[in-house]
Design a protein around this motif. Structure first.
Motif, PDB file in Angstrom:
ATOM      1  N   MET A   1      57.766  75.717 102.691  1.00 45.88           N
ATOM      2  CA  MET A   1      58.136  75.238 101.387  1.00 45.88           C
ATOM      3  C   MET A   1      57.544  76.143 100.322  1.00 45.88           C
ATOM      4  N   ALA A   2      58.305  76.321  99.257  1.00 49.09           N
ATOM      5  CA  ALA A   2      57.855  77.175  98.172  1.00 49.09           C
ATOM      6  C   ALA A   2      57.773  76.375  96.885  1.00 49.09           C
ATOM      7  N   PHE A   3      56.718  76.612  96.149  1.00 53.03           N
ATOM      8  CA  PHE A   3      56.554  75.971  94.856  1.00 53.03           C
ATOM      9  C   PHE A   3      56.601  77.074  93.809  1.00 53.03           C
ATOM     10  N   LEU A   4      57.685  77.139  93.038  1.00 48.86           N
ATOM     11  CA  LEU A   4      57.876  78.201  92.063  1.00 48.86           C
ATOM     12  C   LEU A   4      58.266  77.650  90.703  1.00 48.86           C
ATOM     13  N   LYS A   5      57.517  77.951  89.688  1.00 48.98           N
ATOM     14  CA  LYS A   5      57.863  77.605  88.308  1.00 48.98           C
ATOM     15  C   LYS A   5      58.434  76.190  88.171  1.00 48.98           C
ATOM     16  N   LYS A  13      69.721  71.028 106.402  1.00 43.23           N
ATOM     17  CA  LYS A  13      70.664  71.695 107.293  1.00 43.23           C
ATOM     18  C   LYS A  13      72.094  71.187 107.222  1.00 43.23           C
ATOM     19  N   GLU A  14      72.353  70.062 106.603  1.00 40.87           N
ATOM     20  CA  GLU A  14      73.738  69.608 106.513  1.00 40.87           C
ATOM     21  C   GLU A  14      74.171  69.409 105.062  1.00 40.87           C
ATOM     22  N   ASP A  21      76.379  75.079  94.015  1.00 45.57           N
ATOM     23  CA  ASP A  21      75.917  76.406  94.425  1.00 45.57           C
ATOM     24  C   ASP A  21      74.805  76.331  95.466  1.00 45.57           C
ATOM     25  N   GLY A  22      74.921  75.367  96.376  1.00 43.27           N
ATOM     26  CA  GLY A  22      73.949  75.257  97.456  1.00 43.27           C
ATOM     27  C   GLY A  22      72.636  74.601  97.084  1.00 43.27           C
ATOM     28  N   ARG A 104      67.180  73.226  97.901  1.00 45.56           N
ATOM     29  CA  ARG A 104      68.191  74.140  98.435  1.00 45.56           C
ATOM     30  C   ARG A 104      68.876  73.482  99.640  1.00 45.56           C
ATOM     31  N   VAL A 105      70.202  73.612  99.697  1.00 47.86           N
ATOM     32  CA  VAL A 105      70.989  73.016 100.755  1.00 47.86           C
ATOM     33  C   VAL A 105      71.635  74.121 101.571  1.00 47.86           C
TER      34      VAL A 105
END
Length: 107
Positions: A1-5, A13-14, A21-22, A104-105
């Motif tokens: 996992m990323a924590f950004l701004k 995954k589904e 846009d995903g 994000r998907v």
């Protein structure tokens, strides 16, 4: 996992409803009602997080939302279609903060 701004991202995954846009943008909203701040996520059934200090309310709401999103991913529950910031401002009184989490998907 990323924590950004101020963005918390994880991978699903589904296909989930509400993706653009995903990514799914999940709003965390804080309103001021009287002398208390109420935090909630429109579209997710929950009890408001209530606190007299906005920073404490923000921290509790952030923690709750991340846990709930992880649970939804594990249980493979579809996300609702979340309202836009404008819709939130029109439908709720006393909005003092709208913070969004991007998930994000992967299709």
């Amino acid at each position: 996992m990323a924590f950004l701004k101020n963005t918390w991202e994880t991978t699903i995954k589904e296909t989930k409803s509400g993706a653009v846009d995903g990514k799914i943008s999940i709003p965390m909203v804080i309103t001021k009602e009287g002398k208390e701040y109420h935090g909630f996520v429109p579209g997710i059934v929950m009890q408001d997080i209530v606190n007299k200090e906005i920073d404490a309310c923000k921290a509790e709401l952030d923690s709750f939302t991340k846990k709930r999103v992880k649970d939804m991913i594990v249980k493979k529950v579809s996300f609702p279609n979340f309202p836009t910031n404008q819709q939130i401002k029109e439908n709720f009184e006393g909005v003092v903060l709208i913070k969004r989490i991007l998930v994000r998907v992967d299709y």
